[in-house]
Design a protein around this motif. Sequence first.
Motif, PDB file in Angstrom:
ATOM      1  N   LYS A 117       0.944  -1.207   0.076  1.00 33.12           N
ATOM      2  CA  LYS A 117       0.081   0.018   0.103  1.00 33.12           C
ATOM      3  C   LYS A 117       0.869   1.142  -0.096  1.00 33.12           C
ATOM      4  N   THR A 118       0.592   2.169  -0.798  1.00 31.83           N
ATOM      5  CA  THR A 118       1.322   3.482  -0.719  1.00 31.83           C
ATOM      6  C   THR A 118       1.525   4.192   0.541  1.00 31.83           C
ATOM      7  N   TYR A 119       2.702   4.204   0.882  1.00 29.74           N
ATOM      8  CA  TYR A 119       2.640   4.785   2.247  1.00 29.74           C
ATOM      9  C   TYR A 119       2.921   6.398   2.081  1.00 29.74           C
ATOM     10  N   LYS A 120       3.836   6.741   1.298  1.00 30.40           N
ATOM     11  CA  LYS A 120       4.189   8.200   0.962  1.00 30.40           C
ATOM     12  C   LYS A 120       5.107   8.530  -0.221  1.00 30.40           C
ATOM     13  N   THR A 121       4.691   9.451  -1.028  1.00 33.39           N
ATOM     14  CA  THR A 121       5.555   9.898  -2.004  1.00 33.39           C
ATOM     15  C   THR A 121       6.369  11.168  -1.816  1.00 33.39           C
ATOM     16  N   VAL A 122       7.557  11.049  -2.626  1.00 31.62           N
ATOM     17  CA  VAL A 122       8.780  12.030  -2.236  1.00 31.62           C
ATOM     18  C   VAL A 122       9.088  12.617  -3.479  1.00 31.62           C
ATOM     19  N   GLU A 123       9.084  14.067  -3.779  1.00 36.20           N
ATOM     20  CA  GLU A 123       9.449  14.877  -5.103  1.00 36.20           C
ATOM     21  C   GLU A 123      11.028  14.484  -4.824  1.00 36.20           C
ATOM     22  N   ALA A 124      11.597  14.119  -5.869  1.00 38.93           N
ATOM     23  CA  ALA A 124      13.029  13.976  -6.082  1.00 38.93           C
ATOM     24  C   ALA A 124      13.795  14.248  -7.273  1.00 38.93           C
ATOM     25  N   GLY A 125      13.848  15.634  -7.730  1.00 43.45           N
ATOM     26  CA  GLY A 125      14.259  15.989  -9.048  1.00 43.45           C
ATOM     27  C   GLY A 125      13.220  15.733 -10.168  1.00 43.45           C
ATOM     28  N   ASP A 126      13.550  14.975 -11.160  1.00 41.35           N
ATOM     29  CA  ASP A 126      12.875  14.894 -12.303  1.00 41.35           C
ATOM     30  C   ASP A 126      12.108  13.386 -11.998  1.00 41.35           C
ATOM     31  N   HIS A 127      12.221  12.848 -10.929  1.00 42.47           N
ATOM     32  CA  HIS A 127      11.681  11.728 -10.371  1.00 42.47           C
ATOM     33  C   HIS A 127      10.798  11.785  -9.297  1.00 42.47           C
ATOM     34  N   MET A 128       9.599  10.770  -8.916  1.00 42.70           N
ATOM     35  CA  MET A 128       8.903  10.847  -7.657  1.00 42.70           C
ATOM     36  C   MET A 128       9.525   9.500  -6.966  1.00 42.70           C
ATOM     37  N   ILE A 129       9.551   9.503  -5.748  1.00 44.77           N
ATOM     38  CA  ILE A 129      10.005   8.309  -5.076  1.00 44.77           C
ATOM     39  C   ILE A 129       8.689   7.877  -4.661  1.00 44.77           C
ATOM     40  N   LEU A 130       8.327   6.669  -4.348  1.00 44.66           N
ATOM     41  CA  LEU A 130       7.167   5.890  -4.078  1.00 44.66           C
ATOM     42  C   LEU A 130       7.703   5.312  -2.821  1.00 44.66           C
ATOM     43  N   ILE A 131       6.948   5.275  -1.618  1.00 41.40           N
ATOM     44  CA  ILE A 131       7.425   4.402  -0.561  1.00 41.40           C
ATOM     45  C   ILE A 131       6.144   3.458  -0.292  1.00 41.40           C
ATOM     46  N   GLY A 132       6.282   2.149  -0.382  1.00 39.08           N
ATOM     47  CA  GLY A 132       5.303   1.501   0.089  1.00 39.08           C
ATOM     48  C   GLY A 132       5.540   0.575   1.263  1.00 39.08           C
ATOM     49  N   GLU A 133       4.195   0.351   1.850  1.00 37.19           N
ATOM     50  CA  GLU A 133       4.426  -0.615   3.232  1.00 37.19           C
ATOM     51  C   GLU A 133       3.968  -1.910   2.662  1.00 37.19           C
ATOM     52  N   VAL A 134       4.809  -2.997   2.649  1.00 39.61           N
ATOM     53  CA  VAL A 134       4.457  -4.509   2.319  1.00 39.61           C
ATOM     54  C   VAL A 134       3.411  -4.985   3.062  1.00 39.61           C
ATOM     55  N   ILE A 135       2.318  -5.518   2.313  1.00 37.97           N
ATOM     56  CA  ILE A 135       1.060  -6.040   2.731  1.00 37.97           C
ATOM     57  C   ILE A 135       0.998  -7.583   2.493  1.00 37.97           C
ATOM     58  N   ASP A 136       1.909  -8.085   1.527  1.00 37.09           N
ATOM     59  CA  ASP A 136       1.708  -9.222   0.923  1.00 37.09           C
ATOM     60  C   ASP A 136       3.127  -9.725   0.311  1.00 37.09           C
ATOM     61  N   ILE A 137       3.685 -10.830   0.644  1.00 32.63           N
ATOM     62  CA  ILE A 137       4.827 -11.187   0.209  1.00 32.63           C
ATOM     63  C   ILE A 137       4.711 -12.649  -0.680  1.00 32.63           C
ATOM     64  N   VAL A 138       5.191 -12.953  -1.779  1.00 34.92           N
ATOM     65  CA  VAL A 138       5.390 -14.222  -2.198  1.00 34.92           C
ATOM     66  C   VAL A 138       7.132 -14.363  -2.765  1.00 34.92           C
ATOM     67  N   ASN A 139       7.633 -15.483  -2.401  1.00 35.67           N
ATOM     68  CA  ASN A 139       9.043 -15.715  -2.604  1.00 35.67           C
ATOM     69  C   ASN A 139       9.221 -17.161  -3.296  1.00 35.67           C
ATOM     70  N   GLU A 140       9.813 -17.038  -4.405  1.00 37.65           N
ATOM     71  CA  GLU A 140      10.271 -18.148  -5.055  1.00 37.65           C
ATOM     72  C   GLU A 140      11.693 -18.720  -4.839  1.00 37.65           C
ATOM     73  N   ASN A 141      11.984 -19.710  -5.119  1.00 38.01           N
ATOM     74  CA  ASN A 141      13.526 -19.969  -4.955  1.00 38.01           C
ATOM     75  C   ASN A 141      14.114 -20.015  -6.348  1.00 38.01           C
ATOM     76  N   LYS A 142      14.565 -18.911  -6.830  1.00 41.21           N
ATOM     77  CA  LYS A 142      14.893 -18.553  -7.926  1.00 41.21           C
ATOM     78  C   LYS A 142      16.278 -17.583  -7.823  1.00 41.21           C
ATOM     79  N   ASP A 143      16.887 -17.480  -9.170  1.00 39.53           N
ATOM     80  CA  ASP A 143      18.108 -16.541  -9.287  1.00 39.53           C
ATOM     81  C   ASP A 143      17.561 -15.292  -9.666  1.00 39.53           C
ATOM     82  N   PRO A 144      18.168 -13.764  -9.064  1.00 41.55           N
ATOM     83  CA  PRO A 144      17.544 -12.881  -9.776  1.00 41.55           C
ATOM     84  C   PRO A 144      18.128 -12.570 -11.377  1.00 41.55           C
ATOM     85  N   LEU A 145      17.531 -11.525 -11.901  1.00 37.60           N
ATOM     86  CA  LEU A 145      17.992 -10.921 -13.034  1.00 37.60           C
ATOM     87  C   LEU A 145      18.539  -9.828 -12.621  1.00 37.60           C
ATOM     88  N   LEU A 146      19.801  -9.312 -13.154  1.00 39.49           N
ATOM     89  CA  LEU A 146      20.710  -8.353 -12.962  1.00 39.49           C
ATOM     90  C   LEU A 146      20.775  -7.419 -14.121  1.00 39.49           C
TER      91      LEU A 146
END
Length: 161
Positions: A117-146
């Motif tokens: 759920k969106t907790y806060k937005t923060v203006e930062a130059g040419d971007h907006m930072i969105l801070i979210g509070e995690v309400i649900d998590i799914v975790n799979e046993n996989k390797d990340p894309l870099l």
Amino acid sequence: MDQVSTFKEVMGNYPTGVTVVTTIDENGTPLGLTVNSFASVSIDPLMILWSIDKKVSSYEQFVKTDKFAVHVLADDQSDICSLFAMKGTDRFGSCEWKTSEHNLPIISGALGVLQCKTYKTVEAGDHMILIGEVIDIVNENKDPLLYHRRKFGKIPGEFYK
């Protein structure tokens, strides 16, 4: 070399994970985009952040939304990364996805998904930072894309030794 070019070179040489962030607009249409500006913020409560360029076509919808999902992509999802980075494409018509119990579009095959759920937005130059509070998590046993030096790939084998 000017400072902007040097900055881009330094940041491009910093390997990051790759995510796709999704939400729905006021009409219930799914929206999503590729994001590599993603980080954890807090353990208590669980919080993350990501940033969006103010020039992105879905900027207003993401800034106004009260929830979003961050998909940490698996190493076999470079096609999903590219799909959600393209303009003028039916992104959700070209991938497998479902609607979650939180009414968010969830892309299949991700290493992990953090519904927030969106907790806060923060203006930062040419971007907006969105801070979210995690309400649900799914975790799979996989390797990340870099993402490194403008290329996508897997973690090299020496990291696992």
